[in-house]
Design an enzyme around this catalytic site. Structure first.
Site, short mmCIF file in Angstrom:
data_model
loop_
_atom_site.label_atom_id
_atom_site.label_comp_id
_atom_site.label_asym_id
_atom_site.label_seq_id
_atom_site.Cartn_x
_atom_site.Cartn_y
_atom_site.Cartn_z
N LEU A 247 0.82 -1.21 0.00
CA LEU A 247 0.00 0.00 0.00
C LEU A 247 0.86 1.26 0.00
O LEU A 247 0.51 2.26 -0.63
CB LEU A 247 -0.93 0.00 1.22
CG LEU A 247 -2.20 -0.85 1.19
CD1 LEU A 247 -3.11 -0.45 0.06
CD2 LEU A 247 -1.92 -2.33 1.14
N ASP A 248 1.98 1.23 0.70
CA ASP A 248 2.83 2.41 0.82
C ASP A 248 3.40 2.80 -0.54
O ASP A 248 3.29 3.94 -0.99
CB ASP A 248 3.95 2.11 1.82
CG ASP A 248 4.43 3.34 2.57
OD1 ASP A 248 3.94 4.44 2.27
OD2 ASP A 248 5.28 3.20 3.46
N ASP A 249 4.06 1.84 -1.21
CA ASP A 249 4.60 2.12 -2.54
C ASP A 249 3.50 2.58 -3.49
O ASP A 249 3.69 3.52 -4.27
CB ASP A 249 5.26 0.86 -3.10
CG ASP A 249 6.67 0.69 -2.60
OD1 ASP A 249 7.59 1.21 -3.24
OD2 ASP A 249 6.86 0.03 -1.56
N VAL B 246 2.44 6.19 -2.92
CA VAL B 246 3.49 7.13 -3.30
C VAL B 246 3.62 7.23 -4.82
O VAL B 246 3.77 8.32 -5.38
CB VAL B 246 4.82 6.72 -2.64
CG1 VAL B 246 5.98 7.54 -3.19
CG2 VAL B 246 4.74 6.89 -1.14
N ARG C 65 -0.27 7.69 4.37
CA ARG C 65 0.04 7.74 2.94
C ARG C 65 -1.22 7.51 2.10
O ARG C 65 -1.42 8.16 1.07
CB ARG C 65 1.09 6.68 2.61
CG ARG C 65 2.01 7.09 1.48
CD ARG C 65 3.13 7.97 1.96
NE ARG C 65 4.08 7.22 2.75
CZ ARG C 65 4.71 7.71 3.80
NH1 ARG C 65 4.49 8.95 4.20
NH2 ARG C 65 5.58 6.98 4.48
#
Length: 658
Positions: free
Chosen positions: A388-390, A393, A468
């Site tokens: 989820l983070d990548d 971003v 994020r």
């Protein structure tokens, strides 16, 4: 317009700052690869290079004396003043890292009576001996026959056959635990013997005879009652395991092999992380795969991609970070904003675009079977485990690049963004937050099993990843009124704020990282300085700024009983996070911001970058930390460019979610 500040260390004028930005930009773009992406070194501690050496000798691979020499140089260099090996730069003694590093150096050929080996041995014995090692180290020692298998938790491979309603199931642990554990279960069932042609052992590191080692120390997070319960279960399993019927065992091993081979990921490796990749190699060996079997060849070759071999030393990385590095470098260059930098950023995003996972429903689909795939993984390829983070971003960078180039997101990027957004929304956990790889992976009692002495068996929602995803949805135009998903995410984020005004940072070190992430999200949804959570966070960041104008935080901040911020030497990346957080909150004119920008300007090197030997990121709190070599290359540039842009625009509010 030139603006100067009358502080002990003044921020440079905007014209002066421009020169710092230009030097950093030129240095960063010079490292972009021909196809548009960036991939910087990702360093952990001594354990991974030590394990690499021991893997080669366990298998009896041909000697590579020059590579061993280079790894030996690295291991000796990172040895601590206390005689052992730390988990972070200049950190305290760690038993497991020290045992593995000593074992590897002895295997390489270092004389046990050499001063550095004697100091290491004395430190290990003074801290209770190798019997105090963690579970993963004990498995390695058991594989080498240094300790009996009884010294490890009993994990029968038959647990892969348990139904999903059972209290323990592979679907209830994190992706990293899953990929490491499955091949390890086969190894524990088959108990292969090492080749170990040099006949090296480390019995001298124990305070009791190694064959008498039974009890393990457990983790500091584990509760007494759970330890007693699972300890009793383990004793029963140890009695039962030798008598497991053959047919279910064969079926369980076959299922484990199927799990691994489906996720082998070509030459990127199982889970694209070293421990899982190494266990997969050993599993295929134990099963008798011939040396030229394509699965074994691919699994072994994947590990070679992790090596960093320099002129003077070498080490093995825990994984590779090209998607993360490329997305963040693109953000920094978009912030720089000139035509050449924007073009470089777009080249990075063009490289990222085909790496979106659109055709594989990974392990996350067990919890969310009706959600379509649409995320990005951290590594070059890892389709079963996008995160989820990548994804958030990458989406924010794509959206920004499209808007700044054409005025609106259009064409193919819009489709990629829409699919990613759909996936992110679908992976929201029931408490409103987001985890890294799964939804609702919050079976906290499992962190008390003997295998989980590291305390990182699970992947629950965290403030930084939640932030994020909130930032992404807000940047894409959602509001609390238009999106129930966003509203729940905002509420979960605010609920996670610490009493002192900070947020815990799971994937970056630590409260500075979490607070930066949260302030970006709250700023993106319109919470300004008048918002109590924001004003408290701004006050906290200002209060923990170092005398030199920077910010720093070390691994000790992850102690279980958090009782306030503990200062550490300033680093460029953590200073940049604090600055980006303050500016996201609308505090660009705060004195702390000017002092932080001055710190970055004053500490920039002649090469345009910043020297940062410290680990500023987190694999597993209290157990495994990361030093991203790219962080001190793009985060400070991003912060300085953001400051310049806000001052020139006479605006206090950034436009985008990061």
């Amino acid at each position: 317009m030139n603006i100067a500040f009358d502080h002990a260390r003044s921020a440079p004028t905007l014209d002066g700052l421009e020169r710092h930005i230009r030097r950093a930009t030129e240095a960063l773009t010079a490292l972009q690869r021909e196809d548009g992406h960036w991939c910087f070194e990702l360093e952990a501690d001594a354990t991974i290079p030590a394990e690499y050496v021991l893997l080669r000798h366990f298998r009896g691979e041909p000697d590579d004396l020059e590579l061993e020499r280079l790894i030996g140089v690295y291991l000796r260099r990172v040895q601590g003043a206390h005689g052992g090996w730390p988990l972070v730069h200049a950190g305290p003694f760690d038993m497991s890292a020290s045992v593995k590093a000593y074992f590897a150096l002895k295997m390489i050929g270092d004389d046990v009576d050499a001063p550095h080996m004697r100091r290491a041995r004395e430190a290990i014995l003074a801290n209770g001996g190798a019997g105090r090692s963690n579970v993963f180290t004990r498995f390695l020692l058991a594989l080498y026959g240094v300790v009996p298998w009884a010294a490890t938790p009993t994990m029968p491979v038959e647990i892969t056959l348990l139904p999903r309603w059972f209290p323990f199931h592979l679907d209830k642990v994190s992706y990293w635990a899953r990929t490491v554990l499955v091949p390890l279960l086969v190894l524990q069932a088959l108990k292969p013997k090492p080749v170990n042609r040099r006949g090296i052992g480390v019995a001298e590191l124990f305070t009791v005879p190694p064959d008498q080692v039974r009890d393990w120390p457990g983790g500091a997070h584990q509760a007494w009652g759970w330890i007693k319960l699972f300890g009793a279960i383990d004793r029963v399993l140890k009695l039962a395991e030798p008598h497991m019927p053959a047919r279910p065992r064969q079926r369980a091993i076959a299922g484990a092999v199927a799990f691994v081979t489906e996720r082998l990921n070509d030459e990127e490796g199982l889970g694209a992380i070293y421990p899982a990749m190494a266990n997969a190699v050993l599993m295929f060996d134990a099963l008798g795969y011939r040396a030229d079997h394509p699965h074994l060849v691919a699994a072994r070759r994947s590990i070679e991609h992790l090596l960093v071999i320099g002129k003077d030393e070498a080490y093995c990385q825990p994984c590779l970070s090209p998607v993360w590095d490329t997305a963040l470098a693109s953000h920094a260059l978009l912030e720089v904003g000139d035509a050449a930098s924007a073009a470089r950023a777009r080249a990075g995003l063009a490289w990222l675009k085909p790496r979106q996972v659109l055709d594989v429903k990974g392990d996350w689909a067990v919890q969310r079977p009706d959600v379509r795939p649409g995320g990005w993984a951290f590594q070059y390829a890892n389709p079963h485990y996008p995160d989820l983070d990548d994804t958030a971003v990458v989406v924010m960078a794509m959206d920004r690049a499209a808007r700044e180039r054409a005025g609106a997101t259009a064409g193919d990027d819009a489709e990629a963004v829409a699919r990613a957004r759909e996936w992110v929304e679908g992976l929201q956990s029931s408490d409103g937050g987001w985890a890294a790889f799964d939804a609702d992976n919050s079976y906290h009692y499992l962190n008390n099993i003997p295998f989980a002495d590291h305390g990182a068996l699970l992947d629950p929602p965290t403030a930084d990843v939640t932030a994020r995803c909130v930032s992404m949805l807000a940047q894409l135009g959602e509001t609390r009124e238009t999106s129930a998903v966003l509203a729940r995410g905002i509420d979960a984020l605010i609920a996670g704020q610490e009493k002192d005004g900070s947020w815990f940072g799971r994937w970056g070190m630590n409260y500075v990282y979490g607070t930066w992430s949260a302030l970006c999200a709250l700023g993106a949804v319109g919470h300004g300085l008048q918002s109590p959570p924001v004003s408290r966070a701004v006050a906290w960041l200002a209060s923990v700024q170092n005398e030199d104008g920077g910010w720093g935080e070390g691994g000790e901040s992850y102690q279980l009983a958090y009782d306030g911020y503990e200062r550490a030497p300033s680093t460029a990346s953590q200073t940049a996070w604090a600055l980006l957080g303050l500016m996201a909150a609308g505090a660009a004119e705060h004195e702390s911001v000017a002092r932080g920008v001055a710190y970055l300007a004053a500490t920039q090197g002649d090469d345009g970058f910043w020297d940062e030997p410290f680990h500023t990121a987190t694999g597993f709190p209290r157990v495994f930390y990361l030093r991203y070599h790219g962080y001190a290359k793009f985060f400070p540039l991003w912060a300085m460019a953001r400051y310049r842009n806000l001052r020139r625009a006479n605006s206090l509010t950034p436009t985008y979610g990061m």
